[in-house]
Design a protein around this motif. Structure first.
Motif: not given
Length: 327
Positions: A155, A148, A176-178, A151-152, A181-185
């Motif tokens: 961004q 996280r 956006p790094d989709r 990622y931030q 985002e999916l990996r973080l989820r």
């Protein structure tokens, strides 16, 4: 799973590698690591085997597996020991690496030592690092925390993934790094799933150090994910309660002089019989295909390349030849 084997680095797969740094890097990225070590190798004596056990524990892997050196038939080790006349007659059911050795060791002639040293190695790992499931939870939350944070930062710097250079690079038109985002989820879901074990890990910790480790991990979870929900609290209490029942059962068996083995989930074995009636119900042509596999009609083979030497290959029989009929 990493076969670290021994600190002597006698195996080429770990030569020139800082194993501890590698394990630390993987776990820091949220990857659970199991380090596996082989005990009772030929270079082991009462001193060096303890040094190897200490070295493996010091690697700080989430999980650690100790296995006794085991010669399986047709392996190089088996053939070597057979030539040296050191193989012992051991039933194949006992060739599992968790009991007495299947060969004569020059420094460990007593079978009792083979079992006791192995058990003490696992016990020392447990007392040093606490429950493995707690270590897995730590790796999960730290991996999520790092992912996280990175990622931030990307961004903020307007970086996107470049598939040609396999790196994140600054872009004129950030997107956006989709994928991340999916990996973080997904990583967040993993941490939430393992969270209920923390209370039980603290209650049944083997010592004060492991208990403090569990409490510290709970604080990190609360800081990154917020306080646990009522559902998570209920799950935690359920694990503590069932753990108490299991502890009572084990204590009862020990008091009666029996071996206490933690309850294991039952094994399920399903047998799928071969239905030969399927062949009888198919047309004759389909039955031939079923028996012989792919045929020239179903699989187009490319022409042989010019100049390809096939003189040493056996001639191919037609699909309805003796080999096909034998099937």
């Amino acid at each position: 799973w990493i076969g670290v084997e021994s600190k002597s680095n006698r195996h080429s797969k770990v030569q020139g590698i800082d194993v501890k740094a590698l394990i630390g890097e993987l776990q820091d990225k949220g990857i659970v690591v199991q380090a596996s070590s082989i005990l009772f190798q030929d270079h082991h004596d009462p001193q060096t085997i303890q040094e190897d056990i200490n070295w493996v524990i010091d690697l700080d892997a989430n999980l650690t597996q100790f296995m006794n050196y085991t010669p399986y038939p047709s392996t190089g080790l088996y053939q070597q020991l057979a030539r040296e006349g050191r193989l012992k007659k051991v039933h194949y059911r006992h060739l599992h690496g968790q009991g007495q050795l299947a060969f004569e060791h020059p420094h460990f002639p007593e079978p009792h030592d083979h079992v006791e040293i192995l058990r003490q190695a696992f016990k020392r790992k447990y007392e040093a690092d606490g429950p493995s499931v707690l270590n897995m939870a730590i790796t999960a939350i730290r991996g999520y925390q790092r992912a996280r944070r990175e990622y931030q930062e990307r961004q903020r710097l307007a970086q996107i993934w470049n598939p040609e250079t396999l790196r994140y690079e600054t872009a004129a038109c950030p997107q956006p790094d989709r994928f991340m985002e999916l990996r973080l989820r997904k990583m967040r879901k993993i941490t939430l799933n393992i969270r209920p074990i923390l209370e039980a890990a603290a209650v049944y910790a083997p010592n004060a150090a492991a208990r403090a480790k569990a409490r510290k991990t709970m604080a990190l979870f609360n800081r990154l994910l917020g306080k646990p929900s009522l559902k998570d609290r209920a799950r935690s209490l359920t694990l503590v309660a069932t753990g108490a029942l299991e502890a009572a059962r084990l204590s009862w068996h020990q008091a009666r002089g029996h071996e206490s083995i933690p309850r294991q989930p039952p094994s399920k074995r399903v047998t799928y019989p071969l239905d030969l009636s399927l062949k009888a119900r198919e047309p004759a042509r389909q039955a031939d295909h079923w028996a012989t596999g792919w045929t020239a009609e179903r699989l187009e083979l490319p022409e042989l390349e010019p100049g390809l030497d096939v003189s040493g290959l056996p001639a191919t029989e037609p699909q309805n030849g003796p080999a096909a009929r034998a099937l």
